[in-house]
Design a protein around this motif. Structure first.
Motif, PDB file in Angstrom:
ATOM      1  N   ALA A   5       1.341   1.721 -10.429  1.00  0.00           N
ATOM      2  CA  ALA A   5       0.459   1.734  -9.258  1.00  0.00           C
ATOM      3  C   ALA A   5      -0.775   0.877  -9.506  1.00  0.00           C
ATOM      4  O   ALA A   5      -1.225   0.133  -8.617  1.00  0.00           O
ATOM      5  CB  ALA A   5       0.059   3.170  -8.925  1.00  0.00           C
ATOM      6  N   GLU A   6      -1.316   0.968 -10.718  1.00  0.00           N
ATOM      7  CA  GLU A   6      -2.508   0.192 -11.049  1.00  0.00           C
ATOM      8  C   GLU A   6      -2.202  -1.304 -11.054  1.00  0.00           C
ATOM      9  O   GLU A   6      -2.969  -2.112 -10.498  1.00  0.00           O
ATOM     10  CB  GLU A   6      -3.042   0.625 -12.403  1.00  0.00           C
ATOM     11  CG  GLU A   6      -4.374  -0.018 -12.770  1.00  0.00           C
ATOM     12  CD  GLU A   6      -4.917   0.463 -14.109  1.00  0.00           C
ATOM     13  OE1 GLU A   6      -6.118   0.249 -14.357  1.00  0.00           O
ATOM     14  OE2 GLU A   6      -4.146   1.033 -14.905  1.00  0.00           O
ATOM     15  N   ASP A   7      -1.088  -1.696 -11.645  1.00  0.00           N
ATOM     16  CA  ASP A   7      -0.709  -3.117 -11.678  1.00  0.00           C
ATOM     17  C   ASP A   7      -0.469  -3.651 -10.265  1.00  0.00           C
ATOM     18  O   ASP A   7      -0.889  -4.769  -9.930  1.00  0.00           O
ATOM     19  CB  ASP A   7       0.561  -3.308 -12.519  1.00  0.00           C
ATOM     20  CG  ASP A   7       0.319  -3.088 -14.003  1.00  0.00           C
ATOM     21  OD1 ASP A   7      -0.853  -3.125 -14.429  1.00  0.00           O
ATOM     22  OD2 ASP A   7       1.301  -2.852 -14.741  1.00  0.00           O
ATOM     23  N   LEU A   8       0.202  -2.865  -9.440  1.00  0.00           N
ATOM     24  CA  LEU A   8       0.505  -3.306  -8.077  1.00  0.00           C
ATOM     25  C   LEU A   8      -0.767  -3.376  -7.233  1.00  0.00           C
ATOM     26  O   LEU A   8      -0.886  -4.225  -6.339  1.00  0.00           O
ATOM     27  CB  LEU A   8       1.521  -2.355  -7.438  1.00  0.00           C
ATOM     28  CG  LEU A   8       2.345  -2.902  -6.272  1.00  0.00           C
ATOM     29  CD1 LEU A   8       3.132  -4.139  -6.684  1.00  0.00           C
ATOM     30  CD2 LEU A   8       3.297  -1.834  -5.732  1.00  0.00           C
ATOM     31  N   THR A   9      -1.726  -2.518  -7.543  1.00  0.00           N
ATOM     32  CA  THR A   9      -3.014  -2.564  -6.840  1.00  0.00           C
ATOM     33  C   THR A   9      -3.755  -3.862  -7.146  1.00  0.00           C
ATOM     34  O   THR A   9      -4.327  -4.493  -6.243  1.00  0.00           O
ATOM     35  CB  THR A   9      -3.874  -1.350  -7.231  1.00  0.00           C
ATOM     36  OG1 THR A   9      -3.229  -0.162  -6.763  1.00  0.00           O
ATOM     37  CG2 THR A   9      -5.264  -1.433  -6.623  1.00  0.00           C
ATOM     38  N   SER A  33       0.830  -1.213   0.000  1.00  0.00           N
ATOM     39  CA  SER A  33       0.000   0.000   0.000  1.00  0.00           C
ATOM     40  C   SER A  33       0.860   1.257   0.000  1.00  0.00           C
ATOM     41  O   SER A  33       0.567   2.231  -0.716  1.00  0.00           O
ATOM     42  CB  SER A  33      -0.958   0.005   1.196  1.00  0.00           C
ATOM     43  OG  SER A  33      -0.260   0.041   2.413  1.00  0.00           O
ATOM     44  N   TYR A  34       1.942   1.262   0.780  1.00  0.00           N
ATOM     45  CA  TYR A  34       2.817   2.434   0.813  1.00  0.00           C
ATOM     46  C   TYR A  34       3.527   2.631  -0.524  1.00  0.00           C
ATOM     47  O   TYR A  34       3.722   3.781  -0.959  1.00  0.00           O
ATOM     48  CB  TYR A  34       3.857   2.298   1.931  1.00  0.00           C
ATOM     49  CG  TYR A  34       3.329   2.496   3.334  1.00  0.00           C
ATOM     50  CD1 TYR A  34       1.977   2.446   3.639  1.00  0.00           C
ATOM     51  CD2 TYR A  34       4.212   2.713   4.397  1.00  0.00           C
ATOM     52  CE1 TYR A  34       1.520   2.620   4.932  1.00  0.00           C
ATOM     53  CE2 TYR A  34       3.765   2.891   5.692  1.00  0.00           C
ATOM     54  CZ  TYR A  34       2.410   2.832   5.955  1.00  0.00           C
ATOM     55  OH  TYR A  34       1.965   2.998   7.249  1.00  0.00           O
ATOM     56  N   LEU A  35       3.934   1.532  -1.166  1.00  0.00           N
ATOM     57  CA  LEU A  35       4.630   1.673  -2.449  1.00  0.00           C
ATOM     58  C   LEU A  35       3.675   2.179  -3.534  1.00  0.00           C
ATOM     59  O   LEU A  35       4.059   2.995  -4.380  1.00  0.00           O
ATOM     60  CB  LEU A  35       5.266   0.346  -2.865  1.00  0.00           C
ATOM     61  CG  LEU A  35       6.137   0.410  -4.134  1.00  0.00           C
ATOM     62  CD1 LEU A  35       7.260   1.435  -3.984  1.00  0.00           C
ATOM     63  CD2 LEU A  35       6.714  -0.965  -4.463  1.00  0.00           C
ATOM     64  N   ILE A  36       2.439   1.694  -3.511  1.00  0.00           N
ATOM     65  CA  ILE A  36       1.441   2.210  -4.464  1.00  0.00           C
ATOM     66  C   ILE A  36       1.264   3.716  -4.255  1.00  0.00           C
ATOM     67  O   ILE A  36       1.232   4.496  -5.215  1.00  0.00           O
ATOM     68  CB  ILE A  36       0.095   1.481  -4.283  1.00  0.00           C
ATOM     69  CG1 ILE A  36       0.223   0.024  -4.711  1.00  0.00           C
ATOM     70  CG2 ILE A  36      -1.011   2.162  -5.095  1.00  0.00           C
ATOM     71  CD1 ILE A  36      -0.927  -0.860  -4.252  1.00  0.00           C
ATOM     72  N   SER A  37       1.172   4.133  -3.001  1.00  0.00           N
ATOM     73  CA  SER A  37       1.042   5.553  -2.686  1.00  0.00           C
ATOM     74  C   SER A  37       2.251   6.338  -3.199  1.00  0.00           C
ATOM     75  O   SER A  37       2.114   7.461  -3.707  1.00  0.00           O
ATOM     76  CB  SER A  37       0.886   5.744  -1.178  1.00  0.00           C
ATOM     77  OG  SER A  37       0.738   7.099  -0.832  1.00  0.00           O
ATOM     78  N   ALA A  38       3.431   5.744  -3.076  1.00  0.00           N
ATOM     79  CA  ALA A  38       4.651   6.408  -3.560  1.00  0.00           C
ATOM     80  C   ALA A  38       4.612   6.579  -5.078  1.00  0.00           C
ATOM     81  O   ALA A  38       4.992   7.635  -5.603  1.00  0.00           O
ATOM     82  CB  ALA A  38       5.879   5.606  -3.143  1.00  0.00           C
ATOM     83  N   TYR A  39       4.154   5.553  -5.793  1.00  0.00           N
ATOM     84  CA  TYR A  39       4.037   5.652  -7.259  1.00  0.00           C
ATOM     85  C   TYR A  39       3.082   6.788  -7.657  1.00  0.00           C
ATOM     86  O   TYR A  39       3.366   7.591  -8.547  1.00  0.00           O
ATOM     87  CB  TYR A  39       3.524   4.342  -7.842  1.00  0.00           C
ATOM     88  CG  TYR A  39       4.585   3.294  -8.097  1.00  0.00           C
ATOM     89  CD1 TYR A  39       5.743   3.600  -8.783  1.00  0.00           C
ATOM     90  CD2 TYR A  39       4.407   1.968  -7.678  1.00  0.00           C
ATOM     91  CE1 TYR A  39       6.718   2.633  -9.037  1.00  0.00           C
ATOM     92  CE2 TYR A  39       5.364   0.996  -7.925  1.00  0.00           C
ATOM     93  CZ  TYR A  39       6.520   1.334  -8.600  1.00  0.00           C
ATOM     94  OH  TYR A  39       7.465   0.375  -8.854  1.00  0.00           O
ATOM     95  N   ILE A  40       1.937   6.844  -6.988  1.00  0.00           N
ATOM     96  CA  ILE A  40       0.948   7.892  -7.306  1.00  0.00           C
ATOM     97  C   ILE A  40       1.539   9.274  -7.031  1.00  0.00           C
ATOM     98  O   ILE A  40       1.379  10.213  -7.818  1.00  0.00           O
ATOM     99  CB  ILE A  40      -0.349   7.669  -6.510  1.00  0.00           C
ATOM    100  CG1 ILE A  40      -1.016   6.355  -6.924  1.00  0.00           C
ATOM    101  CG2 ILE A  40      -1.314   8.836  -6.720  1.00  0.00           C
ATOM    102  CD1 ILE A  40      -2.187   5.941  -6.030  1.00  0.00           C
ATOM    103  N   ASN A  41       2.236   9.385  -5.902  1.00  0.00           N
ATOM    104  CA  ASN A  41       2.826  10.672  -5.542  1.00  0.00           C
ATOM    105  C   ASN A  41       3.901  11.082  -6.544  1.00  0.00           C
ATOM    106  O   ASN A  41       4.023  12.265  -6.895  1.00  0.00           O
ATOM    107  CB  ASN A  41       3.406  10.606  -4.128  1.00  0.00           C
ATOM    108  CG  ASN A  41       3.407  11.952  -3.430  1.00  0.00           C
ATOM    109  OD1 ASN A  41       4.016  12.892  -3.918  1.00  0.00           O
ATOM    110  ND2 ASN A  41       2.728  12.037  -2.299  1.00  0.00           N
ATOM    111  N   LEU A  42       4.672  10.117  -7.007  1.00  0.00           N
ATOM    112  CA  LEU A  42       5.698  10.422  -8.001  1.00  0.00           C
ATOM    113  C   LEU A  42       5.073  10.920  -9.302  1.00  0.00           C
ATOM    114  O   LEU A  42       5.615  11.813  -9.960  1.00  0.00           O
ATOM    115  CB  LEU A  42       6.561   9.189  -8.268  1.00  0.00           C
ATOM    116  CG  LEU A  42       7.670   8.911  -7.250  1.00  0.00           C
ATOM    117  CD1 LEU A  42       8.318   7.565  -7.536  1.00  0.00           C
ATOM    118  CD2 LEU A  42       8.721  10.017  -7.271  1.00  0.00           C
ATOM    119  N   TYR A  43       3.941  10.337  -9.678  1.00  0.00           N
ATOM    120  CA  TYR A  43       3.265  10.850 -10.871  1.00  0.00           C
ATOM    121  C   TYR A  43       2.864  12.309 -10.674  1.00  0.00           C
ATOM    122  O   TYR A  43       3.021  13.151 -11.575  1.00  0.00           O
ATOM    123  CB  TYR A  43       2.023  10.032 -11.222  1.00  0.00           C
ATOM    124  CG  TYR A  43       1.263  10.706 -12.349  1.00  0.00           C
ATOM    125  CD1 TYR A  43       1.742  10.636 -13.659  1.00  0.00           C
ATOM    126  CD2 TYR A  43       0.122  11.475 -12.105  1.00  0.00           C
ATOM    127  CE1 TYR A  43       1.093  11.309 -14.692  1.00  0.00           C
ATOM    128  CE2 TYR A  43      -0.527  12.148 -13.120  1.00  0.00           C
ATOM    129  CZ  TYR A  43      -0.040  12.059 -14.415  1.00  0.00           C
ATOM    130  OH  TYR A  43      -0.665  12.743 -15.435  1.00  0.00           O
TER     131      TYR A  43
END
Length: 697
Positions: A520-524, A498-508
């Motif tokens: 982020a979508e694939d990891l979700t 969950s934290y890594l997905i959040s990091a991907y979204i934030n990087l975008y």
């Protein structure tokens, strides 16, 4: 002559025995965890948590001692030295128990489950956490730090109970497990349309528990609690509550000024043992500093206060100089204690002797002494001082009749002198463990720092960390390791995903590189498969709970870090907007519906949930920007504190959900949308901000 030979032989054997005792290694000697290795020379027959050890306890029908801690924990060191290194204590432990050591940072599932047990048994928790359990792992006794004699007494009594009153022990264990079963979910008794009002009311209730004088939660000890501060920052904006925003400013200023902040090298200590942010427990944790980096970045966006901007840079410099590995990943913590010979001294590296400072600073001592309270206010113990500010710079420019620039120069020079002097001290041990979730939090903090300041050093470091995670911790099948040192690689944790997905979204949101949204979508999708629960909207804490005495481990309360489920709920919300997949937001809504009663009635335990609930239930805007200058325009918007928006931007035509059919060659356009239904585009940032901040009547 013969007597001399016998005497020499006895001495040789004695020395050999002493050396053997000192060099004796238990089963932890082969572990990678620093915390486990720190117990590898104990006379206790420690073993790591695994199926073979649990099977051994079952076969021998012996009670388990499960001792849980982490390398930078002060009282863990104390108990290791006083109790677990003692031969008498070890003899009882080895004779009657199977002894297991657990690094809580590598196995948060074990830590969470037994912490719930400890709190249920005693009303409080902490580390080192020591649990005595039945051979199947079911707890029957729990405690934290105990001196040797107390520990031996407990072991003797519990072993006698197990031997002589076995049925009573089993009955107690059964009742305790019943108390640990997940609560029956009480469906919310208010309509979805009423939730925003309920959140507002719950915010006011939570506000009454805050320390209006010193900031933070009203208590005898002070923890940062970033989720709580972040909520009052956001709800202050949403509800236009000035008192919330004043509280946030007060708290962040006092943390920045306090002894909890290392004014010489940067970085925050874990908590203070007083209510005024002065005397810390001196360990420094990555998760605290990562979250505070994010929080100061958001607060600086809102207020433009220089003290907040300074902390952004100070945290960055601390991470860069003290915790960054050569591969770009970030170490987990720095210990509270310094080992000087055989002595372990808490805080020795960080505290100061007044005469030493006087000798180092000479003519600038008087200013520095006043600035950082090298006086009765800053005194800790044994003539040692913890630096702590109280007054703003304006006070000192007037008192010493100097300009702001000269004040800054003198204080900076003095800090550099003390920093150089400190390099000659023995440093506390750094735990070089690499934890995925804490590194993801760091990416988020760095990305937020870039968005608030525009300084590229922050986003470059964030990208270095994500690349290192993808290289070392995440494989092509989207299997994500907890750490580089964990022994059991077959278990995965929702927190990391969950934290890594959040990091991907934030990087975008910082780079507008859409591959981050795709990742982020694939990891979700992978996360929902790995952690799906049969009878709950919430996701399981870990992928495999077969070795735990309970296989229903869900953790929803927000603590010093936000709960993985609340972070995932926010991820689902944002991704539903970026991708158009409304099933994601519906899943998130189900989680909110299930948590809402508990959240409203116990709001201080669910601050990040409250934060996320504002996104789902109040005005939220998609800001879509297209054209050659789209990134520049986006940066101007991201530098403002607007917590109820997301931004998508592209310099070219795109078929991505929010960007599709938005591009007109030669134009730079800003669309303000709700659920992809947009108002007429504007070509000016100021006009776009008016559309965002002015609600439709």
């Amino acid at each position: 002559m013969r007597i001399k030979k016998i005497f020499f032989l006895v001495i040789t054997l004695l020395i050999s025995f002493i050396n053997f005792s000192q060099n004796r290694m238990n089963s932890l000697s082969n572990e990678k965890s620093l915390y486990l290795k720190q117990h590898s020379t104990n006379p206790v027959d420690w073993m790591p948590w695994n199926q073979n050890v649990l099977r051994l306890a079952s076969n021998e029908n012996k009670l388990l001692i499960i001792s849980i801690g982490y390398s930078s924990c002060h009282w863990c060191h104390v108990m290791e030295e006083e109790t677990f290194s003692n031969e008498d204590a070890a003899k009882i432990m080895n004779s009657n128990f199977i002894n297991i050591k657990v690094d809580r940072e590598e196995r948060p599932d074990i830590d969470e489950l037994y912490m719930k047990s400890l709190v249920l048994m005693t009303g409080s928790g902490g580390w080192p956490m020591n649990i005595i359990a039945l051979p199947d792992g079911s707890p029957i006794w729990g405690g934290t730090y105990l001196p040797k004699e107390n520990w031996i007494n407990v072991l003797t009594q519990i072993n006698e109970l197990f031997t002589n009153r076995y049925d009573d022990v089993l009955d107690y264990s059964r009742k305790l497990k019943e108390g640990l079963n997940p609560k029956t979910i009480i469906k919310n008794d208010f309509k979805e349309s009423e939730l925003l009002t309920q959140i507002k009311d719950a915010s006011n209730v939570a506000y009454e528990s805050l320390d209006k004088e010193n900031g933070g939660l009203r208590s005898s000890q002070k923890f940062h609690l970033p989720s709580m501060i972040d909520f009052f920052l956001k709800s202050g904006y949403h509800f236009k509550e000035k008192k919330y925003l004043d509280f946030v400013d007060l708290t962040l200023k006092n943390i920045a000024y306090g002894g909890i902040n290392d004014h010489i090298e940067g970085g925050f200590h874990r908590y203070t043992v007083d209510s005024i942010w002065h005397i810390p427990h001196f360990e420094k944790m990555l998760y605290d500093n990562a979250q505070m980096l994010s929080l100061y970045s958001k607060a600086y966006k809102r207020s433009n206060k220089e003290v907040f901007k300074n902390q952004i840079d100070n945290i960055f410099n601390f991470l860069e100089s003290n915790l960054t590995n050569q591969d770009g990943l970030i170490f987990s913590s720095i210990s509270a204690v310094t080992e000087i010979g055989s002595e372990k001294i808490e805080g020795d590296y960080y505290v100061w002797d007044k005469q030493k400072i006087r000798d180092l600073l000479s003519k600038d001592f008087d200013l520095f002494q006043d600035y950082f309270n090298i006086n009765g206010k800053g005194l800790w113990e044994k003539n040692k001082y913890v630096l702590k500010r109280e007054n703003d710079d304006e006070y000192f420019t007037k008192k010493f009749n100097i300009s702001q620039k000269k004040l800054e120069t003198k204080i900076s020079q003095s800090i550099n002198i003390l920093r150089t002097s400190r390099k000659n001290r023995e440093k506390p041990i750094t735990d070089k463990k690499i934890l995925t979730s804490w590194n993801a939090l760091t990416i988020i903090g760095l990305s937020d720092a870039y968005k608030s300041t525009g300084d590229k050093k922050y986003i470059e470091k964030a990208k270095n960390i994500i690349e290192a995670i993808e290289k070392s911790l995440l494989n092509d099948d989207l299997i994500l390791k907890r750490s580089l040192s964990i022994s059991n690689e077959g278990i995965f944790f929702l927190e990391d995903y969950s934290y890594l997905i959040s990091a991907y979204i934030n990087l975008y949101q910082s780079t507008f590189d859409y591959t981050y949204i795709d990742k982020a979508e694939d990891l979700t999708k992978k996360t929902l498969l790995l952690f799906k629960a049969d009878n709950s909207s919430f996701l399981k804490f870990s992928s495999d709970q077969s070795l735990l005495f309970s296989d229903n481990l869900f953790v929803n309360q927000d603590a010093v870090m936000p709960s993985a489920n609340s972070v995932m709920c926010k991820n689902l919300f944002l991704l539903s907007h970026y991708t158009g997949n409304r099933n994601l937001s519906e899943t998130g809504k189900s989680m909110l519906t299930e948590i809402s009663n508990e959240m409203i009635n116990n709001s201080l335990d669910y601050m990040n949930w409250m934060n996320v609930a504002l996104d789902y239930n109040d005005s939220f805007y998609e800001v879509v920007i297209s054209g050659k200058k789209s990134f520049e325009m986006a940066q101007k918007i991201t530098e403002m504190y607007l917590p109820n928006i997301l931004i998508a931007a592209s310099k070219t035509d795109s078929d991505k959900y929010l960007l599709k059919n938005r591009y007109i060659k030669g134009d730079n356009l800003i669309y303000v949308c709700v659920n992809n239904t947009c108002k007429f585009p504007v070509n000016d940032v100021k006009k776009a901000l008016e559309l965002i901040t002015t609600k439709d009547e």
